[in-house]
Design an enzyme around this catalytic site. Structure first.
Site, short mmCIF file in Angstrom:
data_model
loop_
_atom_site.label_atom_id
_atom_site.label_comp_id
_atom_site.label_asym_id
_atom_site.label_seq_id
_atom_site.Cartn_x
_atom_site.Cartn_y
_atom_site.Cartn_z
N GLU A 154 0.86 -1.18 -0.04
CA GLU A 154 0.02 -0.08 -0.03
C GLU A 154 0.90 1.31 0.02
OE1 GLU A 154 -2.91 -0.29 2.94
OE2 GLU A 154 -3.42 -2.25 2.56
N ASN A 227 6.33 -12.87 4.00
CA ASN A 227 5.83 -11.86 4.94
C ASN A 227 6.36 -12.43 6.50
OD1 ASN A 227 4.48 -10.47 3.13
ND2 ASN A 227 2.43 -10.70 3.82
N PHE A 268 13.53 -2.97 5.13
CA PHE A 268 12.89 -3.30 6.56
C PHE A 268 13.69 -3.47 7.71
CE2 PHE A 268 8.34 -4.90 5.75
CZ PHE A 268 8.30 -4.48 4.52
N CYS A 279 -1.67 -6.96 6.63
CA CYS A 279 -0.97 -8.28 6.19
C CYS A 279 -0.02 -8.81 7.30
CB CYS A 279 -0.02 -7.92 5.03
SG CYS A 279 -1.10 -7.70 3.69
#
Ligand code: NAD
Length: 493
Positions: A154, A227, A268, A279
């Site tokens: 997003e 993820n 990250f 998510c």
């Protein structure tokens, strides 16, 4: 190719619009009649860069909206499922929306159709979906099921879809592999990138999008494993940030030093309030649950979750240690969405932090560039005030909290900010500024994994520039440049 996308949320709507952009005839279906009505009017129900422009380009031409899945499916070669797969109470993925779609479309699968899971689902869901469709009257041999997990983020969803790092096409038969290749051919052949009005590539020269063809189970595992790994990276750097604070080191220097190793990478690896959104939290839980179901104790994922949740309470403890009793204090809050670039507040660390502050008697005045409307709903039970800009949120406050990493929060007029606050105390949960620059501007500035410097200490960089703006301007530049610009102190070897 004729395509139906079922579910017009963040993933479904972006996918439908981008598939139309690639030249396909697309019908986007949602069971939420109000949403369909909004979309039919040409309005965009979510905040996402480039989406309104592409909607306008294709709506009513190659892209249509409908509330009726059956008629859309009977006219399609490929049907993408992009409905929600939220977390159930047990931690497992709740597949009821997938089941609902199977109940709806199973009876009308009378011509060769490929049903593609785009939603994030646990491994072996393709097998379960096949069974669901057969139980609902679909004819064996008339349809196939494939997995095509989505990796868009997003905030950059449109360009992520059109310029993917990789497309994972998971199919167990030639029919599925063939149709998935055809759907994405404009990207994998590079023909889309050569069209005159293609959406421009944000980072690098477009070539051809890589396609990774796998079996369905591997494709499903790739998404959950990715993820889980990203979440682990965030929790890892946040754990290191705790240690950096304890020994008076600087987490930015540590991240830059670690990230310059290509085996690790810088993405990250920013310390902060932790991950959120619709998510990572639920996918970590679902991945652990599906591992358990198959007899694997994936305890690492429990620790990733524990560290992430602890990060928010450690942040509030830091505020308490600095300002004392929270009850009766007035605090400004910058950022409510779970990350910058979106209005999505699902599982937002910012929302969780605001709730906790309000519970403890803090008067909160918050501002977010895009998520105020959704935040009002999420925080309806709390007496939160909302400000139309960051300075307004800071007026008369005992402290200002930065909770989402919006770019505009990294470029505030510090002099103006200082002049409107009652006490110039900032808690930055996203490390948007350099401690030196904030101390020089007269702020008591607390961040994550970095020392709070005495106010008015001289900056060690000649031209103060927020860390976030330095970082965001660096995409694609060599790591060595990054270290020179980012680090306020030399990295020890
Ligand atoms: P969302 O909640 O925003 O959208 C889901 C949509 O499906 C809603 O509009 C809902 O009304 C619709 N829907 C539900 N049941 C339906 C039915 N039976 N028929 C028609 N429509 C129905 O969800 P999202 O964020 O778009 O995520 C969708 C899936 O994609 C999830 O599995 C998610 O994990 C995955 N995913 C999300 C992201 C992201 O950034 N949001 C990224 C990658 C993957």
């Amino acid at each position: 190719m004729h395509i139906t996308v079922i579910g017009t949320g963040y993933v479904g709507l972006v996918s439908a619009v981008c598939l139309a952009e690639l030249g396909h005839q697309v019908i986007a279906v949602d069971s939420d009649a109000k949403k369909v009505e909004v979309l039919m009017r040409g309005a965009c129900p979510i905040y996402e860069a480039l989406l309104p422009e592409l909607l306008q380009r294709h709506n009513g031409k190659r892209l249509r909206f409908s509330a009726f899945a059956r008629s859309a499916v009977t006219a399609s070669d490929v049907v993408f499922l992009a409905v929600g797969t939220p977390q159930s109470e047990s931690g497992e993925a709740d597949l009821s929306q997938i089941q609902d779609v199977a109940n709806e479309i199973g009876p009308v699968l009378h011509r060769s159709t490929l049903i593609v899971e785009k939603s994030t689902v646990p491994v072996c869901t393709c097998d379960a979906l096949r069974e669901m469709l057969l139980r609902n009257g679909a004819h064996e041999g008339w349809f196939s099921v494939a997995s095509n997990p989505e990796f868009l983020r997003e905030g950059t969803a449109v360009t992520d879809f059109l310029y993917p790092e990789r497309i994972v096409a998971g199919a167990d038969d030639d029919f599925g592999r063939f149709l998935l290749r055809e759907v994405y051919r404009p990207l994998t052949s590079g023909s889309y990138y050569r069209t005159e009005d293609a959406v421009p590539c944000p980072t690098r020269k477009p070539g051809k999008a890589p396609l990774l063809v796998t079996g369905t189970r591997s494709a499903e595992l790739i998404k959950h494993a990715s993820n889980g790994f990203l979440a682990a990276k965030v929790s890892y750097i946040n754990a290191v940030a705790q240690l950096a604070e304890a020994v008076d080191a600087n987490i930015d220097e540590v991240s830059a030093g670690m990230g310059s190793d290509p085996r690790i990478g810088t993405d990250f690896l920013q310390a902060g309030l932790g991950y959120g959104g619709s998510c990572l939290p639920k996918d970590v839980a679902a991945f652990e649950a599906v591992a358990k179901r198959h007899g694997i104790d994936f305890s690492l994922l429990r620790e990733v979750k524990r560290l992430n949740e602890g990060q928010r309470s450690r942040f509030i403890d830091k505020v308490k240690r600095s300002v004392g009793m929270l009850a009766g204090k007035r605090m400004g809050v910058l950022g409510l969405s779970f990350k910058e670039g979106t209005d999505d507040v699902r599982e937002s660390p910012a929302i969780a932090t605001v709730r906790e502050l309000a519970r403890q008697g803090v008067t909160v005045c918050a501002h977010d560039p895009a998520a105020m409307e959704k935040a009002r709903e999420a925080l309806a039970d709390y007496p939160i005030a909302y400000a139309h800009d960051p300075y307004d949120a800071a007026v008369g406050c005992d402290a200002l909290l930065i909770l989402t990493g919006w770019k505009q929060f990294a470029k505030l007029d510090l002099h103006r900010l200082h002049s409107v606050m009652k006490s110039p105390v900032i808690f930055d949960g996203r490390n948007l500024y350099l401690p030196e620059e904030m101390a020089a501007a007269g702020f008591v500035y607390h961040s994550v994994g970095r020392r709070c410097l005495p106010v008015n200490c001289l900056p060690s960089v000649s031209k103060p520039e927020s860390l976030r703006s330095v970082k965001s301007g660096l995409a694609g530049t060599p790591i060595s440049t990054q270290i020179v610009q980012v680090k306020p102190r030399p990295v020890r070897s």
